[in-house]
Design a protein around this motif. Structure first.
Motif, PDB file in Angstrom:
ATOM      1  N   ALA A  74       0.840  -1.206   0.000  1.00  0.00           N
ATOM      2  CA  ALA A  74       0.000   0.000   0.000  1.00  0.00           C
ATOM      3  C   ALA A  74       0.869   1.247   0.000  1.00  0.00           C
TER       4      ALA A  74
ATOM      5  N   ARG B 282       1.345   3.973  -3.114  1.00  0.00           N
ATOM      6  CA  ARG B 282       0.913   5.334  -2.777  1.00  0.00           C
ATOM      7  C   ARG B 282       2.042   6.338  -3.057  1.00  0.00           C
TER       8      ARG B 282
ATOM      9  N   GLU C 179      -6.025  -4.044  -2.615  1.00  0.00           N
ATOM     10  CA  GLU C 179      -5.388  -2.766  -2.297  1.00  0.00           C
ATOM     11  C   GLU C 179      -5.448  -1.806  -3.492  1.00  0.00           C
TER      12      GLU C 179
ATOM     13  N   GLU D 197      -8.894  -0.526  -3.656  1.00  0.00           N
ATOM     14  CA  GLU D 197      -9.157   0.413  -2.573  1.00  0.00           C
ATOM     15  C   GLU D 197      -8.542   1.783  -2.845  1.00  0.00           C
ATOM     16  N   GLN D 198      -7.378   1.791  -3.481  1.00  0.00           N
ATOM     17  CA  GLN D 198      -6.735   3.065  -3.812  1.00  0.00           C
ATOM     18  C   GLN D 198      -7.275   3.678  -5.109  1.00  0.00           C
TER      19      GLN D 198
ATOM     20  N   TYR E 105      -7.500   2.535  -8.320  1.00  0.00           N
ATOM     21  CA  TYR E 105      -6.948   2.280  -9.660  1.00  0.00           C
ATOM     22  C   TYR E 105      -8.051   1.746 -10.575  1.00  0.00           C
TER      23      TYR E 105
END
Ligand SMILES: [Zn+2]
Length: 307
Positions: free
Chosen positions: A110, A114, A148, A151-152, A154
């Protein structure tokens, strides 16, 4: 031009994904035991000169592509990122410093994606929506990676090689676009394989493209476009168009053979490839493929790969 090359009206109309994994010559997996990350800043960089050649080649063929770029490289070459963006190409993420996903736990992954994204968005002035794992390192060992990425926020990933290779691969993964998280829009677009009988052959670039005759890639992409009606996804690296790069003498022989074979012919082959087929950015391929993407989370691998 060769007289035997089909006229352009013979081009399959499907738009394929063209991608460049932007890393410098000393950052590749083949040399990870010979050149330490901590020494990278002292090594002479060649990436910007190689990107310049690639941008010329793409401009001549009038194609757009996606440049999956290391955060580490973008930090040191912000002007190069702007050349890429100004020419109409997409900047996407290749992680921060080429650590493979299966060497992380979820929290470390993560943080890596990020950090890379913040650098890339800052340098490009554009939103980054795509990700490619270093060395196609999302596989059965990293069930949390797609969660992940989703969740971010993409939109897509192109991080799976649905084949077995000595360094990477996820044999059971689908060959074409899939949604790895059932309740998310994230689309994974695997690198291309072609079927030869019951066997999946790697056909999306890398060492195979440099070492095998161009005719193999032509055959493979035509199979995928014409017989299967799907886009191919092709990738290569800036160092592959650079026959004059320094040699790494202390690397294992096998790594050196793989890394240096065919560098002198690479630019010519790429020229043929980009002229012979239709190409576009990966974000465009992801949008085109989204409606056809099956849901596959890796858990029922054996059932789904029979087809
Ligand atoms: Zn890479």
């Amino acid at each position: 031009m060769h007289g035997t090359v089909p006229a352009s009206n013979d081009k399959p109309s499907i738009i394929n994904g063209l991608s460049v994994d932007v890393e410098d010559w000393f950052q590749v997996g083949a040399f990870e035991n010979s050149i330490r990350r901590g020494d990278w800043d002292g090594i002479k960089t060649r990436v910007a000169g190689n990107i310049d050649r690639i941008l010329d080649l793409f401009a001549e063929a009038d194609v757009k592509a996606t440049f999956f770029t290391l955060g580490w490289v973008a930090e040191r070459h912000p002007a190069m990122i702007r050349w890429i963006v100004d020419a109409g190409h997409e900047i996407a993420s290749h992680g921060y410093d080429h650590a493979r996903v299966f060497t992380f736990d979820r929290a470390q992954f993560a943080e890596d994606i990020r950090k890379a994204r913040a650098i890339l968005e800052d340098a490009s002035g554009q939103r980054v929506t795509g990700y490619r794992a270093p060395s196609f390192s999302i596989d059965a060992r990293t069930p949390w990676a797609f969660e992940e990425l989703a969740e971010q926020g993409y939109a897509y990933s192109s991080s799976v090689a649905p084949i077995v290779h000595d360094h990477y691969g996820w044999r059971e993964a689908p060959r074409f676009a899939f949604r790895p998280v059932a309740d998310a829009d994230l689309v994974e677009i695997p690198v291309t394989t072609a079927m030869f009988g019951n066997r999946r052959l790697a056909a999306g670039g890398g060492g195979f493209f440099r070492v095998l005759p161009y005719a193999f890639s032509r055959w493979a992409i035509r199979q995928v476009n014409t017989n299967e009606g799907r886009p191919a996804v092709f990738y290569f690296h800036p160092w592959e168009v650079d026959p004059d790069q320094p040699r790494v003498p202390n690397a294992p022989l096998r790594s050196r053979l793989r890394h240096y074979t065919g560098l002198d012919k690479m630019a010519g082959k790429l020229g043929e490839l980009v002229r012979e087929f239709s190409w576009g950015r990966m974000d465009r391929i992801a949008r085109n493929e989204a409606a056809r993407a099956i849901v596959w989370s890796g858990e029922k691998a054996q059932l789904d790969t029979a087809a």
